[in-house]
Scaffold this active site. Sequence first.
Site, PDB file in Angstrom:
ATOM      1  N   HIS A 275     -15.578  92.317  44.031  1.00 54.38           N
ATOM      2  CA  HIS A 275     -16.580  91.409  44.156  1.00 54.38           C
ATOM      3  C   HIS A 275     -17.451  91.158  45.510  1.00 54.38           C
ATOM      4  O   HIS A 275     -18.106  90.356  45.768  1.00 54.38           O
ATOM      5  CB  HIS A 275     -16.353  89.820  43.823  1.00 54.38           C
ATOM      6  N   LYS A 277     -19.428  91.772  49.022  1.00 51.78           N
ATOM      7  CA  LYS A 277     -20.819  92.305  49.426  1.00 51.78           C
ATOM      8  C   LYS A 277     -20.842  92.740  50.942  1.00 51.78           C
ATOM      9  O   LYS A 277     -20.804  91.469  51.688  1.00 51.78           O
ATOM     10  CB  LYS A 277     -21.934  91.542  49.242  1.00 51.78           C
ATOM     11  N   ASP A 282     -23.149 100.742  62.491  1.00 52.21           N
ATOM     12  CA  ASP A 282     -22.704 100.974  64.071  1.00 52.21           C
ATOM     13  C   ASP A 282     -21.509 100.178  64.510  1.00 52.21           C
ATOM     14  O   ASP A 282     -21.320 100.207  65.661  1.00 52.21           O
ATOM     15  CB  ASP A 282     -23.704 100.968  64.755  1.00 52.21           C
ATOM     16  N   HIS A 452     -26.754  80.531  43.056  1.00 54.03           N
ATOM     17  CA  HIS A 452     -25.785  81.518  43.136  1.00 54.03           C
ATOM     18  C   HIS A 452     -24.973  81.192  44.519  1.00 54.03           C
ATOM     19  O   HIS A 452     -24.083  82.215  44.849  1.00 54.03           O
ATOM     20  CB  HIS A 452     -26.206  82.913  42.900  1.00 54.03           C
ATOM     21  N   LYS A 454     -22.591  80.591  47.506  1.00 56.69           N
ATOM     22  CA  LYS A 454     -21.297  80.121  47.524  1.00 56.69           C
ATOM     23  C   LYS A 454     -20.835  79.414  49.164  1.00 56.69           C
ATOM     24  O   LYS A 454     -20.511  80.436  49.886  1.00 56.69           O
ATOM     25  CB  LYS A 454     -20.253  81.317  47.445  1.00 56.69           C
ATOM     26  N   ASP A 459     -18.373  68.053  57.239  1.00 54.29           N
ATOM     27  CA  ASP A 459     -18.447  66.946  58.422  1.00 54.29           C
ATOM     28  C   ASP A 459     -19.639  67.603  59.239  1.00 54.29           C
ATOM     29  O   ASP A 459     -19.700  67.266  60.664  1.00 54.29           O
ATOM     30  CB  ASP A 459     -17.062  66.885  59.311  1.00 54.29           C
TER      31      ASP A 459
END
Length: 534
Positions: A275, A277, A282, A452, A454, A459
């Site tokens: 899952h 990404k 470089d 979508h 996450k 604090d």
Amino acid sequence: MRLKEALKALKERIFEESSILLPLLAVALFALYIVSAYCGLRLGESGQAGSTDGIFAFFSAIGPYAGLFLTLYAVFAAVVIFFENKNPDRTIAWMLILLFLPVVGFVLYFLFGPNLNKRAAFRELKHKKSAIMERWAEDELRALESMAASVFPWKTVISLLKTSMAPLTFRNALEVLTNGDATFSAIKNSLSEAERFIHMEYFSIANDGIGNEIRGILERKAKEGLRVRLIYDSVGSWNIGKDYIESLKSAGVEVYPFAPISLPMLRRKLNHRNHRKIIVIDGKVGFMGGLNIGDKYLSRDRRFGFWRDTHLKIEGEAVHKLQDVFLSDWRFCSGQDLDEPDLFPQMGGPSLWTPVQIVNSGPDLDLSPVMVGYFSLIASATERIWITTPYLVPGESIKTALKVASLSGLDVRIIVPGLADHIFVFWASQANIDDLLAAGVRIFSYNNGFIHSKVVIVDGKAASVGTTNLDLRSFEINFEIQAFIYNKEVASRLEQDFMDDLTQCREFTLEERARKPFVQKTKEAVGRLWTAQV
């Protein structure tokens, strides 16, 4: 040597296809048993010889053997389930399903339940991590344990070092990319400026507008002589198409699928998917976050409308950890052990001081480092905990931590989508709302398209952004990548996005939830039971 490699490849292939072959064998045995029983009845009813009696007699004779094999098969499945699950409730549930629905339950288990063989194969990843990263983490752990608890939050930093070999890097510049336009603009610019190599790893790549724009850049860079490597998940990118892959390969791009399987369209819920990404350019610039590659993430899908998401652009030392994760996955997919001298370049900057830990999580590790990090962040909070997640199926440990934090007087808020993309998980998310509301947690439904992101913010000092949903599939089953950031400016930037999102939300209330119809209650119960088994 070649024979050994061939046998290993055959074993892996059998493991990969077991989720189709074993259920089919169970169905075949059951069908044979039913046919034999039917033939036995017909043979007894006929009372006289006929042209078909030979066939009936044959199937009637093998009936007991089919029944014996089916019984042994059920016992085998029960043993696998008994030893495979760490969760006793899940084990009992699967055993009951197998008991009362022997064939159907077995098919469901091998299609959607955890896979012991696959977990064993993935654990090889754990023993092949970069020696450089391992030494870095061990040296830093010894240094940090001897220091005073001055790094916020101290326990989170230590726990992530121990569970994921995630060094705390300091010399980083980090940019929060809000939504698709900003994200893909930054990605395309950075890819175009690459000088040595491009490493990409994505759960989902679509053969559409933005997907072909990215493909075009990769092909152009490969033709310029850069080393361009791409990993795509074979299930998440099931509809990418052979032409897309062949076009990349013909231009010189090295492309490998992660854990390829047959019939991915029909098996999209299989476990242990990649899952992540990740982009590494470089060895100095990296991208990670919630956005896959596709027009949907640019709000071009009519079903979802506006797509709200969060991504990161990272420059500095933290990119080395992204590179390490990619190289480990590349080794797993291709069998190639890359040791090129420029993979981990020396960092001369940047001058900004942004402490970041890049944390990988997956079935190759004994614990779930991201879940450990989330729990530690929540437990360390003294004022507020703000969370955005597309799925709210956190498991009892994280749910209890959130409830205790709220009951202790902290400001705990969670934003979830008001629109479903995966219906069972949506219902399961809804099923967790009442329990959290009763403890004082404030939960909001995002109604301006689909959210979508996450993101966890604590604090106004620490935050986490990445690919990990607040659900057990992300915590325990899939391969994820998450950034833990200890910087007030970045946390403040994410808090501003959170406050902007709240203007597009409707808050849930216990009074409203108490009046939900029976159909809604049934859906939530089904969703909760479904997610508990996978």
